[in-house]
Design a protein around this motif. Structure first.
Motif, short mmCIF file in Angstrom:
data_model
loop_
_atom_site.label_atom_id
_atom_site.label_comp_id
_atom_site.label_asym_id
_atom_site.label_seq_id
_atom_site.Cartn_x
_atom_site.Cartn_y
_atom_site.Cartn_z
N PRO A 60 0.82 -1.21 0.00
CA PRO A 60 0.00 0.00 0.00
C PRO A 60 0.86 1.26 0.00
CG PRO A 60 0.05 -0.98 2.19
CD PRO A 60 0.78 -1.94 1.29
N ASP A 61 0.48 2.23 -0.81
CA ASP A 61 1.14 3.53 -0.84
C ASP A 61 0.49 4.39 0.25
OD1 ASP A 61 1.80 6.22 -1.33
OD2 ASP A 61 2.12 5.84 -3.46
N LEU A 62 1.20 4.57 1.34
CA LEU A 62 0.60 5.23 2.51
C LEU A 62 0.39 6.72 2.29
CD1 LEU A 62 2.59 3.22 5.18
CD2 LEU A 62 0.22 2.89 4.48
N ASP A 63 1.21 7.34 1.45
CA ASP A 63 0.97 8.75 1.10
C ASP A 63 -0.31 8.87 0.28
OD1 ASP A 63 3.26 9.68 2.38
OD2 ASP A 63 4.52 9.34 0.61
N GLU A 64 -0.53 7.91 -0.62
CA GLU A 64 -1.77 7.91 -1.40
C GLU A 64 -2.97 7.69 -0.49
OE1 GLU A 64 -3.95 5.53 -5.10
OE2 GLU A 64 -1.88 5.02 -4.56
N LEU A 65 -2.81 6.81 0.50
CA LEU A 65 -3.89 6.56 1.45
C LEU A 65 -4.27 7.86 2.17
CD1 LEU A 65 -5.82 4.82 3.12
CD2 LEU A 65 -3.89 4.20 4.57
N ARG A 66 -3.29 8.57 2.64
CA ARG A 66 -3.58 9.84 3.32
C ARG A 66 -4.33 10.79 2.39
NH1 ARG A 66 -2.08 13.09 7.48
NH2 ARG A 66 -0.68 11.54 8.40
N ALA A 67 -3.91 10.84 1.12
CA ALA A 67 -4.53 11.76 0.16
C ALA A 67 -5.97 11.37 -0.16
CB ALA A 67 -3.70 11.81 -1.12
N LEU A 68 -6.32 10.09 0.00
CA LEU A 68 -7.67 9.64 -0.31
C LEU A 68 -8.69 9.99 0.78
CD1 LEU A 68 -6.97 6.07 -1.77
CD2 LEU A 68 -7.68 8.10 -3.04
N ILE A 69 -8.22 10.30 1.97
CA ILE A 69 -9.13 10.57 3.09
C ILE A 69 -9.76 11.95 2.91
CG2 ILE A 69 -9.30 10.91 5.59
CD1 ILE A 69 -6.95 8.92 5.86
N THR A 70 -11.09 11.99 3.01
CA THR A 70 -11.85 13.24 2.89
C THR A 70 -12.77 13.36 4.10
OG1 THR A 70 -13.86 12.42 1.82
CG2 THR A 70 -11.93 12.76 0.39
#
Length: 386
Positions: A151-161
């Protein structure tokens, strides 16, 4: 009748599952079925005898208690303490379900409202998409990409709204076999705490880990009160048809999930619950032998697939090995799997059906290795025809 579709629009595109299609193809062609993840041998005889004894002794033949029989709830709590150091009250923090599939459905139906966003690892196990849709929520994929499937954890953070309600975590992960590391889990947990998110953790392959170890996210700081942990007996004890699963969580989360669950199956698998209670107390040697046997089967099939020309991504856990068909001169996994039975008498599953980002999964194909050694060897020999 008006022109409105008969099927609820939320379920559009979720018709016959790929497992039903491929299993029917296996039957029609007499092929070796390495598609659906069920063993071709039963689990321990003493556990089967415990189920038969329960039936004959009249235990569970009538409706069991809604949350599950006390013996099984106690055994689940003991299992969580024994293997993971997690303490749960069997009376208020354990719920027995009709397999992990119902546990997932009940949890998502209970905890989501229309418009909520759910972040889940892509490729998804197919019931995730259906249950999120039935709840009226929106699935937001975090794509695990070959070859590492991390998992790309930076991408995960960016997906949170602000609309994100829940993280749906699956480790060990079906179909890629990825097992989340302690560092990855800690980062995911920190995001859940920071954004006050619920977590549903599908851990049905918790005992089928070949690289590293399984670490429950519920054990991390701030996670016990926000995590619904799900597992089942099917994969661990090779009795997938019994459909005995469970939820462990804080009392308020269990109460919420139970509210939805009671209107799905109400109760199920009465006599099998007594048998699974005994299974969960098997000695460590059972779990060690299961893992060693499946590791050997993984390597047997993986070597055969590599010899047949597939690019093989060795899984860290689960029943499944993912491959890339590009080295065979193929591009479309769905077309490949539909033609494979006629070409060489083997059935597999195209990973693309588990993706929203179809390009990421187009050339990937999944094979199950939870079969007898002779079946795996014969399948590998047949695949040499490619």
């Amino acid at each position: 009748m008006d022109a409105r579709p008969l099927l609820n629009r939320r379920l559009e595109g979720l018709g016959t599952t790929i497992f039903a299609e491929m299993s029917a193809l296996a039957t029609a062609t007499g092929s070796i079925n390495l598609g659906q993840g069920f063993p071709d041998t039963d689990g321990p005889r003493e556990i089967a005898e415990a189920a038969a004894r329960a039936v004959l002794d009249g235990h569970g033949n009538q409706y069991p208690p809604g949350p599950g029989i006390p013996e099984l709830r106690t055994a689940v709590a003991e299992h969580q303490q024994r293997f993971h150091g997690l303490a749960y009250d069997p009376d208020t923090e354990v719920l027995v379900t009709a397999g992990a599939t119902e546990a997932i459905a009940a949890a998502l139906l209970a905890l989501l409202e229309p418009g909520d966003e759910v972040i889940a690892f892509e490729p998804f196990y197919d019931s995730y998409a259906a249950c999120i849709a039935m709840a009226g929520a929106v699935r937001v994929p975090l794509t695990l990409r070959a070859p590492s499937f991390r998992p790309d954890l930076d991408e995960l953070r960016a997906l949170i709204t602000p609309r994100t309600r829940l993280l749906l975590i699956n480790t060990p992960h079906n179909p890629t076999g990825t097992v989340l590391t302690p560092e990855e889990l800690a980062a995911i947990a920190a995001l859940a705490v920071e954004h006050d998110l619920l977590v549903v953790a599908d851990e049905v392959y918790e005992h089928l880990v070949y690289t590293g170890a399984h670490h429950p996210i519920a054990a991390l700081p701030g996670m016990r009160e926000r995590t619904v942990s799900i597992s089942s007996a099917g994969k661990t004890f090779s009795f997938t048809g019994w459909k005995v699963g469970w939820v462990t969580a804080s009392p308020d989360l269990v109460a919420a999930v139970r509210t939805a669950k009671q209107y799905l199956t109400y109760v199920s698998a009465g006599p099998f619950q007594y048998a699974v209670a005994e299974a969960l107390r098997l000695p460590d040697a059972y779990f060690d032998t299961l893992r060693a046997d499946l590791l050997r089967k993984r390597d047997l099939l993986a070597d055969g697939l590599a010899a047949a020309g597939f690019r093989v991504f060795n899984p860290e856990g689960t029943y499944f090995v993912t491959t890339d068909i590009t080295p065979l001169g193929e591009k479309d996994g769905l077309e490949f799997c539909r033609s494979l039975p006629a070409r060489c008498g083997v059935v597999a599953i195209p990973n693309v059906v588990f993706y929203d980002d179809t390009e990421a999964g187009r050339s990937l194909v999944r094979f199950a290795f939870c079969k007898r050694d002779d079946v795996l060897a014969e399948a590998a020999a047949r695949l040499q025809r490619l």
